[in-house]
Design a protein around this motif. Sequence first.
Motif, PDB file in Angstrom:
ATOM      1  N   UNK A   1      34.416 -86.471  29.080  1.00 45.31           N
ATOM      2  CA  UNK A   1      34.468 -85.202  29.797  1.00 45.31           C
ATOM      3  C   UNK A   1      35.910 -84.721  29.971  1.00 45.31           C
ATOM      4  N   UNK A   2      36.882 -85.532  29.554  1.00 46.55           N
ATOM      5  CA  UNK A   2      38.288 -85.140  29.635  1.00 46.55           C
ATOM      6  C   UNK A   2      38.802 -85.021  31.055  1.00 46.55           C
ATOM      7  N   UNK A   3      38.433 -85.972  31.916  1.00 46.83           N
ATOM      8  CA  UNK A   3      38.901 -85.901  33.303  1.00 46.83           C
ATOM      9  C   UNK A   3      39.166 -87.279  33.864  1.00 46.83           C
TER      10      UNK A   3
ATOM     11  N   UNK B   1      27.172 -83.248  33.101  1.00 45.45           N
ATOM     12  CA  UNK B   1      27.074 -84.517  33.811  1.00 45.45           C
ATOM     13  C   UNK B   1      25.722 -85.170  33.535  1.00 45.45           C
ATOM     14  N   UNK B   2      24.659 -84.361  33.528  1.00 46.81           N
ATOM     15  CA  UNK B   2      23.332 -84.919  33.225  1.00 46.81           C
ATOM     16  C   UNK B   2      23.289 -85.484  31.804  1.00 46.81           C
ATOM     17  N   UNK B   3      23.922 -84.800  30.860  1.00 50.07           N
ATOM     18  CA  UNK B   3      23.943 -85.289  29.483  1.00 50.07           C
ATOM     19  C   UNK B   3      24.740 -86.586  29.386  1.00 50.07           C
ATOM     20  N   UNK B   4      25.863 -86.659  30.112  1.00 44.60           N
ATOM     21  CA  UNK B   4      26.726 -87.838  30.038  1.00 44.60           C
ATOM     22  C   UNK B   4      26.126 -89.038  30.756  1.00 44.60           C
ATOM     23  N   UNK B   5      25.413 -88.814  31.849  1.00 45.33           N
ATOM     24  CA  UNK B   5      24.947 -89.925  32.671  1.00 45.33           C
ATOM     25  C   UNK B   5      23.428 -90.086  32.726  1.00 45.33           C
ATOM     26  N   UNK B   6      22.696 -89.082  32.272  1.00 47.36           N
ATOM     27  CA  UNK B   6      21.240 -89.086  32.416  1.00 47.36           C
ATOM     28  C   UNK B   6      20.549 -90.265  31.774  1.00 47.36           C
TER      29      UNK B   6
END
Length: 175
Positions: A47-49, A123-128
């Motif tokens: 996510x670049x953060x 966020x849902x795509x990264x952690x879902x």
Amino acid sequence: MNAHSPSGSGYWFGPDDRLDPPGAVLQALREYRNVEAARRRATRDSMGMGETDLLALRYLLRVQADGGQVVPKDLSRVLGITTASTTSLIDRLVGSGHVRREPHPTDRRSLVIVPTVATDSEVRAALGDMHRRMMAVAEDLGAEEARIVVGFLHRMSDAVAEPPSRVGGNCPPNR
């Protein structure tokens, strides 16, 4: 190395096959923490953060899902950062398109920080998938197993939260 192989130097705990049950439990907990930390790093990188940015987004999304609103002071308190750091954080998140500042609905002098729809999707795509897999593991527990695990984790949290004892205790100083 997989999630169940001994990792690191073995400091504190050795390989699972040479541990007594309490040592094996602590080793498994350590391995979980290592895997979870690596996953958080990978998510932040994708996510670049940074860590604080991701923690802020998770908090903003949770409050939004509960129907609440977040003002900058809330972020400062929850994240344990100064107001200046909070301003920089919000500036970064606005600049990256993850949040926007909006007028507070009842306080003309204040702003609310709102995550964007795209952020929620990201966020849902990264952690879902990870959360679904974790829920499936938790759902496999019986009621008694779940009670034992929850009790154990609460006691571990209390043990970790205990203030550290003085290093060295009653040992004489090194000369």
